[in-house]
Write a protein that holds these residues in place. Structure first.
Motif, short mmCIF file in Angstrom:
data_model
loop_
_atom_site.label_atom_id
_atom_site.label_comp_id
_atom_site.label_asym_id
_atom_site.label_seq_id
_atom_site.Cartn_x
_atom_site.Cartn_y
_atom_site.Cartn_z
N UNK A 30 54.05 -18.24 15.10
CA UNK A 30 52.81 -18.53 14.40
C UNK A 30 52.31 -17.35 13.61
N UNK A 31 51.09 -17.47 13.08
CA UNK A 31 50.50 -16.37 12.33
C UNK A 31 50.26 -15.16 13.24
N UNK A 32 49.88 -14.03 12.67
CA UNK A 32 49.77 -12.79 13.45
C UNK A 32 48.98 -12.89 14.75
N UNK A 33 47.86 -13.59 14.75
CA UNK A 33 47.08 -13.66 15.98
C UNK A 33 47.82 -14.43 17.07
N UNK A 34 48.57 -15.46 16.71
CA UNK A 34 49.35 -16.20 17.69
C UNK A 34 50.49 -15.35 18.24
N UNK A 35 51.12 -14.57 17.36
CA UNK A 35 52.21 -13.69 17.80
C UNK A 35 51.69 -12.56 18.68
N UNK A 36 50.52 -11.99 18.31
CA UNK A 36 49.94 -10.93 19.13
C UNK A 36 49.62 -11.44 20.53
N UNK A 37 49.11 -12.64 20.60
CA UNK A 37 48.78 -13.22 21.90
C UNK A 37 50.03 -13.52 22.71
N UNK A 38 51.06 -14.04 22.06
CA UNK A 38 52.30 -14.36 22.76
C UNK A 38 52.99 -13.11 23.27
N UNK A 39 52.94 -12.04 22.50
CA UNK A 39 53.62 -10.80 22.88
C UNK A 39 52.75 -9.88 23.71
N UNK A 40 51.44 -10.17 23.74
CA UNK A 40 50.45 -9.33 24.43
C UNK A 40 50.44 -7.92 23.84
N UNK A 41 50.69 -7.84 22.52
CA UNK A 41 50.74 -6.55 21.83
C UNK A 41 50.19 -6.71 20.41
N UNK A 78 45.38 -8.57 34.61
CA UNK A 78 46.47 -9.33 35.22
C UNK A 78 47.37 -10.01 34.18
N UNK A 79 47.16 -9.70 32.88
CA UNK A 79 48.01 -10.23 31.83
C UNK A 79 47.53 -11.51 31.19
N UNK A 80 46.46 -12.11 31.71
CA UNK A 80 45.94 -13.34 31.10
C UNK A 80 45.25 -13.02 29.79
N UNK A 81 45.39 -13.94 28.83
CA UNK A 81 44.68 -13.77 27.55
C UNK A 81 43.20 -13.98 27.78
#
Length: 81
Positions: A30-41, A78-81
């Motif tokens: 997805x767009x940058x925000x979706x990728x940042x959330x998926x990668x946690x980075x 704990x890694x949750x968004x």
């Protein structure tokens, strides 16, 4: 649930873009925000025109003069968004 995004902070992003991003699926495709959330980075995109995954927001971004962007996910200890 950590599977869809809610726009939490983006005061300078035009409303039409905030609406387009609110509720999108967390995904590396997805767009940058979706990728940042998926990668946690953090994710930085210097040119939205050349980023195939940003197609869903590209026209609105360009219309508002946005060519690049960055996104940093908010992640709990704990890694949750």
């Amino acid at each position: 649930t950590g599977t869809r995004l809610r726009v939490g902070a983006a005061p300078t992003v035009p409303g039409v873009l905030r609406e387009a991003l609110d509720g999108i699926v967390v995904s590396m495709d997805g767009p940058p925000c979706a990728r940042a959330s998926a990668s946690r980075a953090p994710v930085v995109v210097a040119d939205l025109l050349g980023d195939p995954a940003s197609a869903c927001v590209r026209s609105s971004a360009i219309e508002h003069g946005i060519r690049g962007c960055w996104s940093i996910p908010i992640v709990a200890g704990d890694g949750r968004l």
